[in-house]
Scaffold this active site. Structure first.
Site, short mmCIF file in Angstrom:
data_model
loop_
_atom_site.label_atom_id
_atom_site.label_comp_id
_atom_site.label_asym_id
_atom_site.label_seq_id
_atom_site.Cartn_x
_atom_site.Cartn_y
_atom_site.Cartn_z
N GLU A 13 -5.69 -8.36 -3.33
CA GLU A 13 -5.84 -7.15 -2.51
C GLU A 13 -4.58 -6.91 -1.69
O GLU A 13 -4.13 -5.78 -1.53
CB GLU A 13 -7.04 -7.28 -1.58
N GLU A 19 -7.69 -1.15 1.13
CA GLU A 19 -7.21 -2.49 0.75
C GLU A 19 -7.31 -3.43 1.95
O GLU A 19 -7.59 -4.63 1.79
CB GLU A 19 -5.79 -2.44 0.20
N HIS A 53 -10.78 -4.52 2.06
CA HIS A 53 -11.06 -5.52 1.02
C HIS A 53 -10.49 -6.88 1.43
O HIS A 53 -11.12 -7.92 1.22
CB HIS A 53 -10.48 -5.09 -0.33
N TYR A 69 -14.10 -12.41 5.61
CA TYR A 69 -15.50 -12.49 6.05
C TYR A 69 -16.32 -13.42 5.13
O TYR A 69 -17.10 -14.26 5.61
CB TYR A 69 -16.08 -11.07 6.04
N GLU A 72 -5.70 -3.16 -10.87
CA GLU A 72 -6.99 -2.65 -10.38
C GLU A 72 -7.93 -2.27 -11.52
O GLU A 72 -9.14 -2.25 -11.33
CB GLU A 72 -6.76 -1.45 -9.46
N GLU A 100 -12.46 0.64 -5.85
CA GLU A 100 -11.42 0.43 -6.87
C GLU A 100 -11.50 1.46 -7.97
O GLU A 100 -10.48 1.84 -8.55
CB GLU A 100 -11.52 -0.98 -7.46
N HIS A 124 -9.49 4.25 -6.73
CA HIS A 124 -8.05 3.93 -6.77
C HIS A 124 -7.51 4.12 -8.18
O HIS A 124 -6.45 4.72 -8.38
CB HIS A 124 -7.79 2.48 -6.34
MN MN Z 1 -7.46 -1.04 -4.79
FE FE Z 2 -8.89 -3.33 -3.28
#
Ligand code: MN
Ligand code: FE
Length: 336
Positions: A79, A110, A113, A119, A183, A217, A220
């Protein structure tokens, strides 16, 4: 070279977003905003409990744990690689304001992500040194990252300009490397494995985080494909047979690398997934990615995971929140 288009346009003022020339870029921005989420919205208590349980007491198998760790190891750094490429390379050369608005949105996603993997690592109590060094210590992960980084070596030069046919090809090559391969292919075996686990109602918190990430994604990838298509339409001299062949060859290498990675994640094949079926899925998505940017498909494989194409289908993505995640869980007993 087209000096009135999306690249090398000296008449564009990057501060003037209206009137817009590329409404698709604006649409992706709005879709991104509609898809807003943050990792903390997803409860992780069940995952933590399951992660701590021994296999004898109904916990995960060693194979399932390996698969999860490998995917966290790959994605946790992938990421950031993607984000850096957007901010350091793509943003510099795409001066069109509505495209830049989307690129800023993507960069933010991003960051979300990246946060999601922090987390998850925190929740499960994983060793950060281990997870964040897997992109160097696990050969199948390193091979993927090295491959995409290698595809951008020339455009990362601070003096690089999209001022010649050859350089526009290099720029498209970078976009292909990050949007289509990273991606669009390198994320997808991991998505399929993690979502298959979710369909079996295991690690549902991480599974849901992966679903939200997959939805982002898919946008993206759609933006990147439209960006490539627009550059090609406006600079048709770049789209030579040898350049198209080069991109197709890169895709073949990418499919093989992702195949090797998937086998490394699932050495013995679990959850109804084995090396052959994942290979078939990769060939199927590789063909779809190629066709999306006007290249001929290579493999002709049918989709062995139709449930994945439903999740990632961009047309459905706006309704995604309305079809709650539990819907996918009830489909977990499909026989395949
Ligand atoms: Mn992405
Ligand atoms: Fe991402």
């Amino acid at each position: 070279m087209n000096k009135a288009g999306i690249l090398n346009n000296s008449t564009i003022d990057p501060n003037k977003i209206l009137p817009m020339r590329y409404p698709w870029a604006r649409e992706y921005y709005k879709t991104g905003v509609n898809n807003n989420w943050v990792p903390e919205e997803v409860p992780m208590m069940d995952d933590i409990e399951l992660w701590k349980k021994s296999p004898e007491r109904g916990g995960l198998t060693p194979e399932e744990r390996r698969m999860i760790l490998w995917n966290l190891g790959f994605f946790s750094t992938a990421e950031s690689l993607t984000a850096n490429n957007i901010v350091l390379a793509v943003y510099r050369h795409v001066t069109n304001p509505e495209c830049r608005q989307y690129l800023l949105r993507q960069a933010f996603e991003e960051a979300i992500h990246t946060d999601m993997f922090i987390y998850c690592s925190d929740s499960l109590g994983l060793d950060p040194d281990e997870i964040y060094s897997m992109y160097e210590s696990v050969p199948s992960i390193k091979a993927k990252d090295d491959f995409v980084i290698g595809m951008t070596s020339s455009i990362m030069d601070p003096n690089f300009k999209t001022d010649t046919t050859e350089n526009i090809q290099k720029f498209i090559h970078d976009l292909f490397g990050y949007y289509v391969i990273m991606e669009g292919v390198f994320f997808y075996a991991g998505f399929a494995m993690m979502l298959q686990l979710l369909r079996q109602q295991k690690m549902v918190g991480i599974g849901e985080q992966f679903q939200y990430t997959l939805r982002d994604e898919s946008v993206h990838l759609a933006f990147g494909s439209d960006l490539i298509n627009t550059i090609v339409q406006e600079n048709s001299e770049v789209w030579t047979d040898s350049f198209k062949q080069d991109l197709a060859d890169k895709m073949k290498v990418a499919v093989d690398l992702e195949d090797a990675y998937a086998q490394d994640c699932l050495p013995r094949g679990i959850m109804g997934m084995n090396a052959e079926i994942i290979r078939q899925y990769l060939e199927h998505i590789a063909d779809r990615r190629l066709e999306r940017i006007g290249l001929e498909k290579i493999y002709g494989a049918t989709n062995p995971f139709p449930w994945m194409s439903e999740i990632m289908d961009l047309k459905k993505e706006k309704n995604f929140f309305e079809t709650r995640v539990t819907e996918y869980q009830t489909a977990g007993n499909l026989d395949w």
